[in-house]
Design an enzyme around this catalytic site. Sequence first.
Site, PDB file in Angstrom:
ATOM      1  N   ARG A 161       0.860  -1.054  -0.079  1.00  0.00           N
ATOM      2  CA  ARG A 161      -0.024   0.008  -0.044  1.00  0.00           C
ATOM      3  C   ARG A 161       0.934   1.310   0.004  1.00  0.00           C
ATOM      4  O   ARG A 161       0.939   1.846  -0.974  1.00  0.00           O
ATOM      5  CB  ARG A 161      -1.012  -0.018   1.271  1.00  0.00           C
ATOM      6  N   ASP A 162       1.531   1.597   1.224  1.00  0.00           N
ATOM      7  CA  ASP A 162       2.314   2.944   1.191  1.00  0.00           C
ATOM      8  C   ASP A 162       3.544   2.929   0.153  1.00  0.00           C
ATOM      9  O   ASP A 162       3.551   3.940  -0.455  1.00  0.00           O
ATOM     10  CB  ASP A 162       2.912   3.063   2.435  1.00  0.00           C
ATOM     11  N   HIS A 196       6.260   4.723  12.175  1.00  0.00           N
ATOM     12  CA  HIS A 196       5.923   4.622  10.876  1.00  0.00           C
ATOM     13  C   HIS A 196       6.943   5.551  10.298  1.00  0.00           C
ATOM     14  O   HIS A 196       6.706   6.976  10.392  1.00  0.00           O
ATOM     15  CB  HIS A 196       4.586   4.941  10.459  1.00  0.00           C
ATOM     16  N   HIS A 254       9.492   7.022   7.500  1.00  0.00           N
ATOM     17  CA  HIS A 254      10.081   7.032   6.101  1.00  0.00           C
ATOM     18  C   HIS A 254      11.511   7.642   6.329  1.00  0.00           C
ATOM     19  O   HIS A 254      11.932   7.986   6.857  1.00  0.00           O
ATOM     20  CB  HIS A 254       9.265   8.057   5.238  1.00  0.00           C
ATOM     21  N   CYS A 256       5.146   9.418  -0.539  1.00  0.00           N
ATOM     22  CA  CYS A 256       3.789   9.984  -0.330  1.00  0.00           C
ATOM     23  C   CYS A 256       3.288  10.780  -1.402  1.00  0.00           C
ATOM     24  O   CYS A 256       4.037  11.640  -1.699  1.00  0.00           O
ATOM     25  CB  CYS A 256       3.575  10.557   1.154  1.00  0.00           C
TER      26      CYS A 256
HETATM   27  P1  HMG Z   1     -13.007  14.630  -1.554  1.00  0.00           P
HETATM   28  O1  HMG Z   1     -12.860  15.057  -2.911  1.00  0.00           O
HETATM   29  O2  HMG Z   1     -12.958  15.709  -0.588  1.00  0.00           O
HETATM   30  O3  HMG Z   1     -14.420  13.829  -1.362  1.00  0.00           O
HETATM   31  O4  HMG Z   1     -11.926  13.401  -1.182  1.00  0.00           O
HETATM   32  P2  HMG Z   1     -16.009  13.921  -1.853  1.00  0.00           P
HETATM   33  O5  HMG Z   1     -16.561  13.098  -0.737  1.00  0.00           O
HETATM   34  O6  HMG Z   1     -16.238  15.222  -2.090  1.00  0.00           O
HETATM   35  O7  HMG Z   1     -15.808  12.958  -3.042  1.00  0.00           O
HETATM   36  C1  HMG Z   1     -15.296  13.312  -4.397  1.00  0.00           C
HETATM   37  C2  HMG Z   1     -15.244  12.215  -5.187  1.00  0.00           C
HETATM   38  O8  HMG Z   1     -14.394  10.993  -4.776  1.00  0.00           O
HETATM   39  C3  HMG Z   1     -16.716  11.370  -5.609  1.00  0.00           C
HETATM   40  O9  HMG Z   1     -16.508  11.008  -6.767  1.00  0.00           O
HETATM   41  C4  HMG Z   1     -16.638  10.463  -4.807  1.00  0.00           C
HETATM   42  O10 HMG Z   1     -17.295   9.330  -5.148  1.00  0.00           O
HETATM   43  C5  HMG Z   1     -15.083   9.690  -4.589  1.00  0.00           C
HETATM   44  P3  HMG Z   1     -17.183  11.534  -8.233  1.00  0.00           P
HETATM   45  O11 HMG Z   1     -18.421  11.958  -7.831  1.00  0.00           O
HETATM   46  O12 HMG Z   1     -16.467  12.944  -8.170  1.00  0.00           O
HETATM   47  O13 HMG Z   1     -16.935  10.892  -9.232  1.00  0.00           O
HETATM   48  N1  HMG Z   1     -14.647   9.304  -3.336  1.00  0.00           N
HETATM   49  C6  HMG Z   1     -14.208   7.800  -2.927  1.00  0.00           C
HETATM   50  N2  HMG Z   1     -13.993   7.066  -4.264  1.00  0.00           N
HETATM   51  C7  HMG Z   1     -13.710   5.767  -3.800  1.00  0.00           C
HETATM   52  N3  HMG Z   1     -13.438   5.690  -2.441  1.00  0.00           N
HETATM   53  C8  HMG Z   1     -13.417   6.304  -1.420  1.00  0.00           C
HETATM   54  C9  HMG Z   1     -14.107   7.510  -2.033  1.00  0.00           C
HETATM   55  N4  HMG Z   1     -14.525   8.719  -1.244  1.00  0.00           N
HETATM   56  C10 HMG Z   1     -15.059   9.657  -2.166  1.00  0.00           C
HETATM   57  N5  HMG Z   1     -13.445   6.197  -0.396  1.00  0.00           N
HETATM   58  C11 HMG Z   1     -10.860  11.877  -0.062  1.00  0.00           C
HETATM   59  C12 HMG Z   1     -11.922  12.938   0.044  1.00  0.00           C
HETATM   60  C13 HMG Z   1     -10.376  11.486   1.118  1.00  0.00           C
HETATM   61  C14 HMG Z   1     -11.821  10.759  -0.703  1.00  0.00           C
HETATM   62  C15 HMG Z   1      -9.611  11.964  -0.866  1.00  0.00           C
HETATM   63  O14 HMG Z   1      -9.056  13.303  -0.681  1.00  0.00           O
HETATM   64  C16 HMG Z   1      -8.780  11.082  -1.050  1.00  0.00           C
HETATM   65  O15 HMG Z   1      -9.121  10.045  -1.608  1.00  0.00           O
HETATM   66  N6  HMG Z   1      -7.684  11.264  -0.743  1.00  0.00           N
HETATM   67  C17 HMG Z   1      -6.540  10.231  -0.887  1.00  0.00           C
HETATM   68  C18 HMG Z   1      -5.579  10.466   0.161  1.00  0.00           C
HETATM   69  C19 HMG Z   1      -4.871   9.359   0.279  1.00  0.00           C
HETATM   70  O16 HMG Z   1      -5.007   8.110  -0.264  1.00  0.00           O
HETATM   71  N7  HMG Z   1      -3.364   9.762   0.658  1.00  0.00           N
HETATM   72  C20 HMG Z   1      -2.319   8.687   0.572  1.00  0.00           C
HETATM   73  C21 HMG Z   1      -2.383   7.694   1.855  1.00  0.00           C
HETATM   74  S1  HMG Z   1      -2.168   8.520   3.374  1.00  0.00           S
HETATM   75  C22 HMG Z   1      -0.525   8.118   3.622  1.00  0.00           C
HETATM   76  O17 HMG Z   1       0.205   7.418   2.684  1.00  0.00           O
HETATM   77  C23 HMG Z   1       0.290   8.347   4.836  1.00  0.00           C
HETATM   78  C24 HMG Z   1       0.605   7.361   5.837  1.00  0.00           C
HETATM   79  O18 HMG Z   1       1.456   6.230   5.014  1.00  0.00           O
HETATM   80  C25 HMG Z   1       0.989   7.514   7.111  1.00  0.00           C
HETATM   81  C26 HMG Z   1       2.260   8.593   6.607  1.00  0.00           C
HETATM   82  O19 HMG Z   1       3.426   8.105   6.253  1.00  0.00           O
HETATM   83  O20 HMG Z   1       2.093   9.948   7.312  1.00  0.00           O
HETATM   84  C27 HMG Z   1      -0.981   6.442   6.116  1.00  0.00           C
HETATM   85 MG    MG Z   2       3.461   6.523   5.027  1.00  0.00          MG
END
Ligand code: HMG
Ligand code: MG
Length: 306
Positions: free
Chosen positions: A19-20, A211, A213, A244
Site C-alpha cells: 500500500r504505502d 511509521h 519514512h 507519499c
Molecule cells: P473529496 O474530493 O474531498 O471527497 O475527497 P468527496 O466526498 O467530495 O468525493 C469526491 C469524489 O471522490 C466522488 O466521486 C466520490 O465518489 C469519490 P465523483 O462523484 O467526483 O466521481 N470518493 C471515493 N472514491 C473511492 N473511494 C472512496 C471515496 N471517497 C470519495 N473512499 C478523499 C476526500 C479522502 C476521498 C480524497 O481526498 C482521497 O481519496 N484522498 C487520498 C488520500 C490518500 O490516499 N493519501 C495517501 C495515503 S495516506 C499516507 O500515505 C500516509 C500514511 O502512510 C502515514 C504517513 O506516512 O504519514 C498512512
Molecule cells: Mg507512510
Amino acid sequence: MLTQTTLPKQVKIVEVGPRDGLQNEKENVPAEVKIELINRLSSAGFRNIEAASFVSPKWVPQMATSAEVMAGIERRAGVIYSALTPNMQGFDAALAAGAGEVVIFGSASEAFSQKNINCSIAESVARFEGVAKAARDHGLRLRGSISCAFGCPYQGEVPLDTVADVVARMRDLGCDEIDIADTIGVATPRKTQLVMQRASQEFAIGGLSGHFHDTYGQALANIYASLEVGIAIFHSSVTGLGGCPYAKGATGNVATEDVLYMMAGLGIDTGIDLDIVVDAGQFISQFLGRKGASRAGNAIAAKRAG
Ligand code: HMG
Ligand code: MG
C-alpha cells in the site's frame, strides 16, 4: 559509563509495501503483481500486511485495483490484511473486500490534512466517527494513522501538544492501534523519543507504532530510539518502496529487510523469515526494473550470487 537499556524481546512488524510503497509508483502495477507480492510476504510470516487502500481513484490511481487485489490474495490463517478507509465509502468497500483491519488516517498538521484528505483535522475526526462505529459494529480492528507527527512539508514544525491531541482523538474514536508517522522522514532519534513519550501519555505504549519514512536516512536510528522508550510495533516496506503522493520529495518507508536484519542482531524476535522477504524484494524490484533500496536486501542478494 555505558548505560544498559532494556529493549522489547519481541516486536510486530507491519509490512506496508503493497500500500504505502506501491501507491506512489507512477507506472501501473497490475493487480496480479500486487497479489503475488502480498502472497510472498504473507508466506514470510508477517502477522499484518497493509494490502489495500479504498480512497478516490482520482486522487491515488495506483490503488484503484484494491478490491481485485483483496479478492485475489491467498488468505493465510492468522494474518490481518489492512486497508485504508478515509470515509464510509472506503469503509463499505473494505468490508466487502474482507479487510480484517481498517485504517483511518489523519494528520498532526492542518496544512497536510487539507492536502492529503481535503479537510481540516477536526472535520477528518468527525468523518472518522462513522468509520470507527462501523468497524466496531462489524468486529473489525481499527487503526489510526497520524501523519506529519515529526514535521510537515507545508507548515514545518508540528507542536508536541498537537500530536498528543490527535492521539487522544484517535483513542477516543476507539482505535486499537495508533501509528505515529514520520511522513517526510525528518525525525531524528532524540526528537523521536520526545514524540513517542508524549504520545504514550495519551495512549498505551503497547498500541503505539512507529511509521518511519527514510528520506533523511534516519529511520533505523529512529526505530532504535523508539525501542529504547518501549515501542514494539513498526511499519516497514519491502525494499523500501514508496513515498507519499502529497509529500513531494519524501522517499519510501524504512526497508523491511534492514529492520529485520537489525532486529535479528539485537536478538529481538519478529517471527519473520528475512530470506523470503529478500526474495519478495527481488521479485518486485525486477518488475519495477530498478534496484531495490534495501541495503541489507541488496547485500544478501549479492552474497547469494557469489
Ligand atoms: P473529496 O474530493 O474531498 O471527497 O475527497 P468527496 O466526498 O467530495 O468525493 C469526491 C469524489 O471522490 C466522488 O466521486 C466520490 O465518489 C469519490 P465523483 O462523484 O467526483 O466521481 N470518493 C471515493 N472514491 C473511492 N473511494 C472512496 C471515496 N471517497 C470519495 N473512499 C478523499 C476526500 C479522502 C476521498 C480524497 O481526498 C482521497 O481519496 N484522498 C487520498 C488520500 C490518500 O490516499 N493519501 C495517501 C495515503 S495516506 C499516507 O500515505 C500516509 C500514511 O502512510 C502515514 C504517513 O506516512 O504519514 C498512512
Ligand atoms: Mg507512510
